[in-house]
Design a protein around this motif. Structure first.
Motif, PDB file in Angstrom:
ATOM      1  N   TRP A  12     -11.496 -13.879  15.313  1.00 17.47           N
ATOM      2  CA  TRP A  12     -12.175 -13.189  14.222  1.00 17.47           C
ATOM      3  C   TRP A  12     -11.134 -12.734  13.201  1.00 17.47           C
ATOM      4  O   TRP A  12      -9.968 -12.537  13.515  1.00 17.47           O
ATOM      5  N   TYR A  13     -11.591 -12.603  11.963  1.00 17.57           N
ATOM      6  CA  TYR A  13     -10.673 -12.256  10.882  1.00 17.57           C
ATOM      7  C   TYR A  13     -11.432 -11.511   9.794  1.00 17.57           C
ATOM      8  O   TYR A  13     -12.657 -11.569   9.707  1.00 17.57           O
ATOM      9  N   ASN A  14     -10.685 -10.803   8.969  1.00 16.13           N
ATOM     10  CA  ASN A  14     -11.243 -10.114   7.804  1.00 16.13           C
ATOM     11  C   ASN A  14     -10.647 -10.697   6.538  1.00 16.13           C
ATOM     12  O   ASN A  14      -9.509 -11.171   6.527  1.00 16.13           O
ATOM     13  N   LEU A  15     -11.421 -10.661   5.471  1.00 16.52           N
ATOM     14  CA  LEU A  15     -10.867 -10.996   4.167  1.00 16.52           C
ATOM     15  C   LEU A  15      -9.893  -9.919   3.740  1.00 16.52           C
ATOM     16  O   LEU A  15     -10.002  -8.757   4.148  1.00 16.52           O
ATOM     17  N   LYS A  16      -8.933 -10.263   2.949  1.00 16.35           N
ATOM     18  CA  LYS A  16      -7.909  -9.319   2.527  1.00 16.35           C
ATOM     19  C   LYS A  16      -8.539  -8.115   1.815  1.00 16.35           C
ATOM     20  O   LYS A  16      -9.325  -8.259   0.889  1.00 16.35           O
ATOM     21  N   GLY A  17      -8.228  -6.923   2.319  1.00 15.02           N
ATOM     22  CA  GLY A  17      -8.730  -5.697   1.726  1.00 15.02           C
ATOM     23  C   GLY A  17     -10.144  -5.331   2.133  1.00 15.02           C
ATOM     24  O   GLY A  17     -10.694  -4.361   1.627  1.00 15.02           O
ATOM     25  N   PHE A  57     -15.352 -12.094  10.120  1.00 18.83           N
ATOM     26  CA  PHE A  57     -15.814 -13.468  10.226  1.00 18.83           C
ATOM     27  C   PHE A  57     -15.261 -14.108  11.492  1.00 18.83           C
ATOM     28  O   PHE A  57     -14.256 -13.655  12.048  1.00 18.83           O
ATOM     29  N   ILE A  58     -15.905 -15.155  11.953  1.00 18.02           N
ATOM     30  CA  ILE A  58     -15.542 -15.815  13.205  1.00 18.02           C
ATOM     31  C   ILE A  58     -15.107 -17.236  12.906  1.00 18.02           C
ATOM     32  O   ILE A  58     -15.784 -17.960  12.179  1.00 18.02           O
ATOM     33  N   SER A  59     -13.979 -17.626  13.477  1.00 15.33           N
ATOM     34  CA  SER A  59     -13.416 -18.939  13.189  1.00 15.33           C
ATOM     35  C   SER A  59     -13.188 -19.712  14.480  1.00 15.33           C
ATOM     36  O   SER A  59     -12.674 -19.167  15.466  1.00 15.33           O
ATOM     37  N   TYR A  60     -13.568 -20.983  14.463  1.00 12.07           N
ATOM     38  CA  TYR A  60     -13.272 -21.878  15.589  1.00 12.07           C
ATOM     39  C   TYR A  60     -11.843 -22.378  15.462  1.00 12.07           C
ATOM     40  O   TYR A  60     -11.420 -22.842  14.403  1.00 12.07           O
ATOM     41  N   GLU A  61     -11.090 -22.267  16.549  1.00 17.08           N
ATOM     42  CA  GLU A  61      -9.712 -22.739  16.574  1.00 17.08           C
ATOM     43  C   GLU A  61      -9.566 -23.764  17.697  1.00 17.08           C
ATOM     44  O   GLU A  61      -9.830 -23.454  18.865  1.00 17.08           O
ATOM     45  N   MET A 105      -4.535 -17.095  22.183  1.00 13.76           N
ATOM     46  CA  MET A 105      -3.252 -16.445  21.943  1.00 13.76           C
ATOM     47  C   MET A 105      -3.236 -15.083  22.628  1.00 13.76           C
ATOM     48  O   MET A 105      -3.878 -14.135  22.173  1.00 13.76           O
ATOM     49  N   ILE A 106      -2.538 -14.984  23.732  1.00 16.94           N
ATOM     50  CA  ILE A 106      -2.466 -13.743  24.493  1.00 16.94           C
ATOM     51  C   ILE A 106      -1.705 -12.693  23.688  1.00 16.94           C
ATOM     52  O   ILE A 106      -0.653 -12.964  23.118  1.00 16.94           O
ATOM     53  N   GLY A 107      -2.273 -11.491  23.642  1.00 20.45           N
ATOM     54  CA  GLY A 107      -1.657 -10.415  22.876  1.00 20.45           C
ATOM     55  C   GLY A 107      -2.117 -10.351  21.438  1.00 20.45           C
ATOM     56  O   GLY A 107      -1.801  -9.384  20.738  1.00 20.45           O
ATOM     57  N   ASN A 108      -2.862 -11.348  21.001  1.00 22.80           N
ATOM     58  CA  ASN A 108      -3.424 -11.359  19.650  1.00 22.80           C
ATOM     59  C   ASN A 108      -4.842 -10.800  19.728  1.00 22.80           C
ATOM     60  O   ASN A 108      -5.736 -11.425  20.299  1.00 22.80           O
ATOM     61  N   SER A 109      -5.065  -9.617  19.163  1.00 27.36           N
ATOM     62  CA  SER A 109      -6.358  -8.939  19.317  1.00 27.36           C
ATOM     63  C   SER A 109      -7.511  -9.716  18.694  1.00 27.36           C
ATOM     64  O   SER A 109      -8.672  -9.501  19.060  1.00 27.36           O
ATOM     65  N   SER A 110      -7.231 -10.632  17.770  1.00 29.29           N
ATOM     66  CA  SER A 110      -8.320 -11.381  17.144  1.00 29.29           C
ATOM     67  C   SER A 110      -8.936 -12.409  18.089  1.00 29.29           C
ATOM     68  O   SER A 110      -9.977 -12.979  17.780  1.00 29.29           O
ATOM     69  N   PHE A 111      -8.313 -12.639  19.242  1.00 28.17           N
ATOM     70  CA  PHE A 111      -8.892 -13.508  20.262  1.00 28.17           C
ATOM     71  C   PHE A 111      -9.577 -12.701  21.360  1.00 28.17           C
ATOM     72  O   PHE A 111     -10.086 -13.280  22.320  1.00 28.17           O
ATOM     73  N   SER A 153     -32.781 -22.427   5.906  1.00 31.54           N
ATOM     74  CA  SER A 153     -32.096 -23.043   7.038  1.00 31.54           C
ATOM     75  C   SER A 153     -32.532 -22.396   8.344  1.00 31.54           C
ATOM     76  O   SER A 153     -32.936 -21.233   8.381  1.00 31.54           O
ATOM     77  N   ASN A 154     -32.441 -23.170   9.438  1.00 34.30           N
ATOM     78  CA  ASN A 154     -32.693 -22.627  10.771  1.00 34.30           C
ATOM     79  C   ASN A 154     -31.392 -22.295  11.496  1.00 34.30           C
ATOM     80  O   ASN A 154     -31.370 -22.118  12.710  1.00 34.30           O
ATOM     81  N   VAL A 155     -30.306 -22.210  10.738  1.00 33.63           N
ATOM     82  CA  VAL A 155     -28.989 -21.922  11.287  1.00 33.63           C
ATOM     83  C   VAL A 155     -28.607 -20.483  10.970  1.00 33.63           C
ATOM     84  O   VAL A 155     -28.546 -20.093   9.796  1.00 33.63           O
ATOM     85  N   GLY A 156     -28.362 -19.689  12.006  1.00 35.39           N
ATOM     86  CA  GLY A 156     -27.881 -18.333  11.814  1.00 35.39           C
ATOM     87  C   GLY A 156     -26.376 -18.294  11.966  1.00 35.39           C
ATOM     88  O   GLY A 156     -25.823 -18.806  12.953  1.00 35.39           O
ATOM     89  N   ILE A 157     -25.676 -17.717  10.989  1.00 35.33           N
ATOM     90  CA  ILE A 157     -24.221 -17.610  11.044  1.00 35.33           C
ATOM     91  C   ILE A 157     -23.846 -16.328  11.777  1.00 35.33           C
ATOM     92  O   ILE A 157     -24.347 -15.248  11.460  1.00 35.33           O
ATOM     93  N   ALA A 158     -22.976 -16.426  12.758  1.00 35.70           N
ATOM     94  CA  ALA A 158     -22.538 -15.259  13.509  1.00 35.70           C
ATOM     95  C   ALA A 158     -21.475 -14.496  12.721  1.00 35.70           C
ATOM     96  O   ALA A 158     -20.496 -15.073  12.261  1.00 35.70           O
ATOM     97  N   LEU A 159     -21.712 -13.189  12.557  1.00 37.90           N
ATOM     98  CA  LEU A 159     -20.777 -12.301  11.869  1.00 37.90           C
ATOM     99  C   LEU A 159     -20.615 -11.032  12.694  1.00 37.90           C
ATOM    100  O   LEU A 159     -21.452 -10.721  13.553  1.00 37.90           O
ATOM    101  N   LEU A 160     -19.572 -10.292  12.425  1.00 41.65           N
ATOM    102  CA  LEU A 160     -19.304  -9.048  13.146  1.00 41.65           C
ATOM    103  C   LEU A 160     -19.412  -7.868  12.195  1.00 41.65           C
ATOM    104  O   LEU A 160     -18.893  -7.906  11.081  1.00 41.65           O
TER     105      LEU A 160
END
Length: 212
Positions: free
Chosen positions: A50-55, A61-65, A71-77, A124-131
């Motif tokens: 997950w990530y935030n836009l600058k500021g 937002f959620i990103s597929y990697e 990544m152990i120790g990376n809180s975004s995972f 659309s019948n697609v729901g985008i996952a957000l936090l």
């Protein structure tokens, strides 16, 4: 689903309203969310971050990697699962996924973090996952640690003037990875409500909880 309320018609929405007023919320995590394409020829095999836009602190937002390991120790995972113990589906707790558990997204926040919810477009019948958009999408983990969602009623069975029939056995696995415009144009976590996805880039996936 096993719902411990005076009347089953209160359902999940009422359970969430009650859980917002009580202090006993159980939290599991952190863990990673692994994603694997269901099609035999799918290239989807990785993890969600997950990530935030600058500021901007919310929404997240959620990103597929496409990584072999988180990544152990990376809180975004790091992901968490909150539940009240009031709702179960086939013996498994129903609650909600969240990230960034120290963040408050509502005032006062009943969620203890940024819960995952879905954002829909009218075409659309697609729901985008957000936090952190103000709600929480009902979810849980089965015996194989696959993520499901639940419902109490199926509107495909509705009849004019006839009250709908309650069901304890409506569980769904409708997760997908789609190219979506969510902050940036990238592959992200999505939910297909019914049928084939309107977005042709979507691939159905299994969403699994894994230990670091």
């Amino acid at each position: 689903m096993k719902i411990q309320f005076p009347t089953i018609l209160l359902g999940l929405s009422a359970a969430r309203a009650v859980s917002a007023q009580i202090t006993e919320i159980h939290q599991e995590g952190p863990f990673a969310l692994r994603v694997k394409g269901q099609a035999p020829n799918s290239s989807i095999n990785g993890y969600f971050t997950w990530y935030n836009l600058k500021g901007v602190s919310a929404p997240s937002f959620i990103s597929y990697e496409p990584l072999s390991y988180p990544m152990i120790g990376n809180s975004s995972f790091e992901w968490y699962f909150n539940y009240t113990g009031l709702i179960q589906y086939r013996g498994h707790e129903v609650g909600y996924l969240l990230a960034n558990p120290t963040a408050n997204t509502t005032t006062p926040s009943p969620y203890r973090g940024q819960p995952l919810d879905l954002s829909y477009k009218p075409n659309s019948n697609v729901g985008i996952a957000l936090l952190g958009i103000g709600g929480a999408f009902d979810a849980g983990f089965d015996a194989d640690n696959k993520t499901f969602s639940t419902s109490e009623f199926d509107d495909a069975t509705y009849l004019p003037g006839v009250p709908p029939e309650y069901s304890e056995d409506l569980g769904y696995y409708r997760w997908a990875v789609c190219w979506e415009l969510s902050g940036y144009y990238r592959q992200t976590l999505s939910w297909i409500t019914v049928g084939e996805p309107h977005n042709p880039t979507c691939e159905f996936v299994d969403l699994m909880r894994v230990k670091f």
